[in-house]
Write a protein that holds these residues in place. Sequence first.
Motif, PDB file in Angstrom:
ATOM      1  N   SER A   1     -69.870 -96.346 -27.260  1.00  0.00           N
ATOM      2  CA  SER A   1     -69.594 -94.948 -27.569  1.00  0.00           C
ATOM      3  C   SER A   1     -70.355 -94.068 -26.580  1.00  0.00           C
ATOM      4  CB  SER A   1     -70.054 -94.604 -28.973  1.00  0.00           C
ATOM      5  OG  SER A   1     -69.359 -95.374 -29.913  1.00  0.00           O
ATOM      6  N   PRO A   2     -69.758 -92.960 -26.159  1.00  0.00           N
ATOM      7  CA  PRO A   2     -70.472 -92.061 -25.235  1.00  0.00           C
ATOM      8  C   PRO A   2     -71.772 -91.555 -25.869  1.00  0.00           C
ATOM      9  CG  PRO A   2     -68.174 -91.414 -25.447  1.00  0.00           C
ATOM     10  CD  PRO A   2     -68.427 -92.479 -26.474  1.00  0.00           C
ATOM     11  N   PHE A   3     -72.799 -91.405 -25.035  1.00  0.00           N
ATOM     12  CA  PHE A   3     -74.065 -90.858 -25.501  1.00  0.00           C
ATOM     13  C   PHE A   3     -74.820 -90.220 -24.348  1.00  0.00           C
ATOM     14  CE2 PHE A   3     -74.912 -95.271 -24.407  1.00  0.00           C
ATOM     15  CZ  PHE A   3     -76.181 -95.280 -23.840  1.00  0.00           C
ATOM     16  N   SER A   4     -75.756 -89.349 -24.666  1.00  0.00           N
ATOM     17  CA  SER A   4     -76.617 -88.692 -23.682  1.00  0.00           C
ATOM     18  C   SER A   4     -78.027 -89.231 -23.829  1.00  0.00           C
ATOM     19  CB  SER A   4     -76.625 -87.184 -23.891  1.00  0.00           C
ATOM     20  OG  SER A   4     -75.354 -86.647 -23.676  1.00  0.00           O
ATOM     21  N   LEU A   5     -78.738 -89.275 -22.715  1.00  0.00           N
ATOM     22  CA  LEU A   5     -80.065 -89.871 -22.712  1.00  0.00           C
ATOM     23  C   LEU A   5     -80.854 -89.338 -21.529  1.00  0.00           C
ATOM     24  CD1 LEU A   5     -81.714 -92.207 -24.099  1.00  0.00           C
ATOM     25  CD2 LEU A   5     -80.668 -93.729 -22.432  1.00  0.00           C
ATOM     26  N   SER A   6     -82.149 -89.177 -21.691  1.00  0.00           N
ATOM     27  CA  SER A   6     -83.024 -88.861 -20.567  1.00  0.00           C
ATOM     28  C   SER A   6     -83.393 -90.182 -19.903  1.00  0.00           C
ATOM     29  CB  SER A   6     -84.285 -88.139 -21.038  1.00  0.00           C
ATOM     30  OG  SER A   6     -83.946 -86.861 -21.515  1.00  0.00           O
ATOM     31  N   VAL A   7     -83.162 -90.281 -18.605  1.00  0.00           N
ATOM     32  CA  VAL A   7     -83.423 -91.499 -17.838  1.00  0.00           C
ATOM     33  C   VAL A   7     -84.221 -91.139 -16.594  1.00  0.00           C
ATOM     34  CG1 VAL A   7     -81.329 -92.653 -18.664  1.00  0.00           C
ATOM     35  CG2 VAL A   7     -81.242 -91.308 -16.563  1.00  0.00           C
ATOM     36  N   VAL A   8     -84.627 -92.152 -15.855  1.00  0.00           N
ATOM     37  CA  VAL A   8     -85.298 -91.941 -14.579  1.00  0.00           C
ATOM     38  C   VAL A   8     -84.363 -92.440 -13.486  1.00  0.00           C
ATOM     39  CG1 VAL A   8     -87.289 -92.550 -13.139  1.00  0.00           C
ATOM     40  CG2 VAL A   8     -87.585 -92.164 -15.602  1.00  0.00           C
ATOM     41  N   LEU A   9     -84.097 -91.584 -12.515  1.00  0.00           N
ATOM     42  CA  LEU A   9     -83.286 -91.943 -11.356  1.00  0.00           C
ATOM     43  C   LEU A   9     -84.219 -92.478 -10.283  1.00  0.00           C
ATOM     44  CD1 LEU A   9     -80.613 -91.920  -9.747  1.00  0.00           C
ATOM     45  CD2 LEU A   9     -81.134 -89.544  -9.140  1.00  0.00           C
ATOM     46  N   LEU A  10     -83.934 -93.694  -9.807  1.00  0.00           N
ATOM     47  CA  LEU A  10     -84.749 -94.348  -8.780  1.00  0.00           C
ATOM     48  C   LEU A  10     -83.917 -94.453  -7.500  1.00  0.00           C
ATOM     49  CD1 LEU A  10     -85.709 -97.280 -11.140  1.00  0.00           C
ATOM     50  CD2 LEU A  10     -87.159 -95.333 -10.633  1.00  0.00           C
ATOM     51  N   VAL A  11     -84.321 -93.723  -6.483  1.00  0.00           N
ATOM     52  CA  VAL A  11     -83.645 -93.769  -5.182  1.00  0.00           C
ATOM     53  C   VAL A  11     -84.731 -93.786  -4.124  1.00  0.00           C
ATOM     54  CG1 VAL A  11     -82.068 -92.613  -3.589  1.00  0.00           C
ATOM     55  CG2 VAL A  11     -81.675 -92.437  -6.041  1.00  0.00           C
ATOM     56  N   GLU A  12     -84.651 -94.760  -3.226  1.00  0.00           N
ATOM     57  CA  GLU A  12     -85.678 -94.942  -2.204  1.00  0.00           C
ATOM     58  C   GLU A  12     -87.031 -95.021  -2.897  1.00  0.00           C
ATOM     59  OE1 GLU A  12     -84.799 -91.732   0.510  1.00  0.00           O
ATOM     60  OE2 GLU A  12     -83.157 -92.867   1.403  1.00  0.00           O
ATOM     61  N   ASN A  13     -88.000 -94.189  -2.524  1.00  0.00           N
ATOM     62  CA  ASN A  13     -89.319 -94.220  -3.168  1.00  0.00           C
ATOM     63  C   ASN A  13     -89.483 -93.119  -4.203  1.00  0.00           C
ATOM     64  OD1 ASN A  13     -90.206 -96.420  -1.661  1.00  0.00           O
ATOM     65  ND2 ASN A  13     -90.770 -95.114   0.049  1.00  0.00           N
ATOM     66  N   GLU A  14     -88.394 -92.481  -4.584  1.00  0.00           N
ATOM     67  CA  GLU A  14     -88.429 -91.371  -5.532  1.00  0.00           C
ATOM     68  C   GLU A  14     -88.101 -91.850  -6.941  1.00  0.00           C
ATOM     69  OE1 GLU A  14     -89.075 -88.140  -4.792  1.00  0.00           O
ATOM     70  OE2 GLU A  14     -89.136 -88.327  -2.626  1.00  0.00           O
ATOM     71  N   HIS A  15     -88.789 -91.300  -7.913  1.00  0.00           N
ATOM     72  CA  HIS A  15     -88.547 -91.578  -9.332  1.00  0.00           C
ATOM     73  C   HIS A  15     -88.570 -90.234 -10.054  1.00  0.00           C
ATOM     74  CE1 HIS A  15     -90.772 -95.489  -8.300  1.00  0.00           C
ATOM     75  NE2 HIS A  15     -89.487 -95.734  -8.294  1.00  0.00           N
ATOM     76  N   LEU A  16     -87.389 -89.757 -10.474  1.00  0.00           N
ATOM     77  CA  LEU A  16     -87.347 -88.459 -11.127  1.00  0.00           C
ATOM     78  C   LEU A  16     -86.546 -88.508 -12.422  1.00  0.00           C
ATOM     79  CD1 LEU A  16     -86.850 -86.152  -8.056  1.00  0.00           C
ATOM     80  CD2 LEU A  16     -88.813 -86.197  -9.557  1.00  0.00           C
ATOM     81  N   PRO A  17     -87.045 -87.842 -13.470  1.00  0.00           N
ATOM     82  CA  PRO A  17     -86.300 -87.796 -14.728  1.00  0.00           C
ATOM     83  C   PRO A  17     -85.056 -86.917 -14.596  1.00  0.00           C
ATOM     84  CG  PRO A  17     -88.350 -86.549 -14.903  1.00  0.00           C
ATOM     85  CD  PRO A  17     -88.326 -87.164 -13.549  1.00  0.00           C
ATOM     86  N   VAL A  18     -83.952 -87.380 -15.168  1.00  0.00           N
ATOM     87  CA  VAL A  18     -82.698 -86.628 -15.218  1.00  0.00           C
ATOM     88  C   VAL A  18     -82.045 -86.889 -16.561  1.00  0.00           C
ATOM     89  CG1 VAL A  18     -82.274 -86.647 -12.711  1.00  0.00           C
ATOM     90  CG2 VAL A  18     -81.380 -88.490 -14.108  1.00  0.00           C
TER      91      VAL A  18
ATOM     92  N   TRP B   1     -68.717 -99.004 -16.894  1.00  0.00           N
ATOM     93  CA  TRP B   1     -69.380 -97.862 -17.488  1.00  0.00           C
ATOM     94  C   TRP B   1     -69.835 -96.920 -16.391  1.00  0.00           C
ATOM     95  CZ3 TRP B   1     -74.582 -97.005 -16.463  1.00  0.00           C
ATOM     96  CH2 TRP B   1     -75.245 -98.052 -15.831  1.00  0.00           C
ATOM     97  N   GLY B   2     -70.129 -95.730 -16.773  1.00  0.00           N
ATOM     98  CA  GLY B   2     -70.593 -94.731 -15.823  1.00  0.00           C
ATOM     99  C   GLY B   2     -70.867 -93.443 -16.564  1.00  0.00           C
ATOM    100  N   GLY B   3     -70.912 -92.357 -15.827  1.00  0.00           N
ATOM    101  CA  GLY B   3     -71.177 -91.083 -16.470  1.00  0.00           C
ATOM    102  C   GLY B   3     -71.535 -90.005 -15.493  1.00  0.00           C
ATOM    103  N   LEU B   4     -72.324 -89.062 -15.981  1.00  0.00           N
ATOM    104  CA  LEU B   4     -72.747 -87.909 -15.201  1.00  0.00           C
ATOM    105  C   LEU B   4     -74.254 -87.766 -15.275  1.00  0.00           C
ATOM    106  CD1 LEU B   4     -70.183 -85.264 -16.509  1.00  0.00           C
ATOM    107  CD2 LEU B   4     -70.066 -86.535 -14.350  1.00  0.00           C
ATOM    108  N   LEU B   5     -74.854 -87.457 -14.138  1.00  0.00           N
ATOM    109  CA  LEU B   5     -76.254 -87.049 -14.108  1.00  0.00           C
ATOM    110  C   LEU B   5     -76.250 -85.535 -14.053  1.00  0.00           C
ATOM    111  CD1 LEU B   5     -77.700 -89.485 -11.424  1.00  0.00           C
ATOM    112  CD2 LEU B   5     -77.726 -89.740 -13.913  1.00  0.00           C
ATOM    113  N   ARG B   6     -76.963 -84.918 -14.938  1.00  0.00           N
ATOM    114  CA  ARG B   6     -77.013 -83.454 -14.991  1.00  0.00           C
ATOM    115  C   ARG B   6     -78.342 -82.953 -14.441  1.00  0.00           C
ATOM    116  NH1 ARG B   6     -72.664 -81.193 -16.902  1.00  0.00           N
ATOM    117  NH2 ARG B   6     -71.328 -82.452 -18.230  1.00  0.00           N
ATOM    118  N   ALA B   7     -78.264 -81.876 -13.669  1.00  0.00           N
ATOM    119  CA  ALA B   7     -79.435 -81.241 -13.067  1.00  0.00           C
ATOM    120  C   ALA B   7     -80.201 -82.223 -12.173  1.00  0.00           C
ATOM    121  CB  ALA B   7     -80.343 -80.634 -14.135  1.00  0.00           C
ATOM    122  N   ALA B   8     -79.466 -83.078 -11.478  1.00  0.00           N
ATOM    123  CA  ALA B   8     -80.107 -84.014 -10.537  1.00  0.00           C
ATOM    124  C   ALA B   8     -80.635 -83.226  -9.344  1.00  0.00           C
ATOM    125  CB  ALA B   8     -79.097 -85.052 -10.066  1.00  0.00           C
TER     126      ALA B   8
END
Length: 94
Positions: A2-19, A34-41
């Motif tokens: 089922s679709p859901f929203s969640l706060s996650v950490v985006l890991l790209v290169e050496n960066e770790h940021l909450p989105v 599966w997939g989705g949208l990152l908001r305010a990335a």
Amino acid sequence: MSPFSLSVVLLVENEHLPVDAELGELTPPEVPQWGGLLRAAPKRLAAAMRPGQEARLRWPDGQERSVRLGGQPQTDPEGRLIVAFLGEGPPPAR
């Protein structure tokens, strides 16, 4: 899943940021994807999610999944970046 929203950490290169992520199943159950949208990335991280670049999402419980761009990043009416993504591997648990 089922679709859901969640706060996650985006890991790209050496960066770790909450989105904030909106997640869901994208195809019929016989071919789960599966997939989705990152908001305010952050724009600099969205730019780093180019083809061939590894990006991962980390859930609060420590689960991680690889993701890739699912289309061109867009901005919402408030000017925040929205990034569509496709997940790899099994869908994450809530």
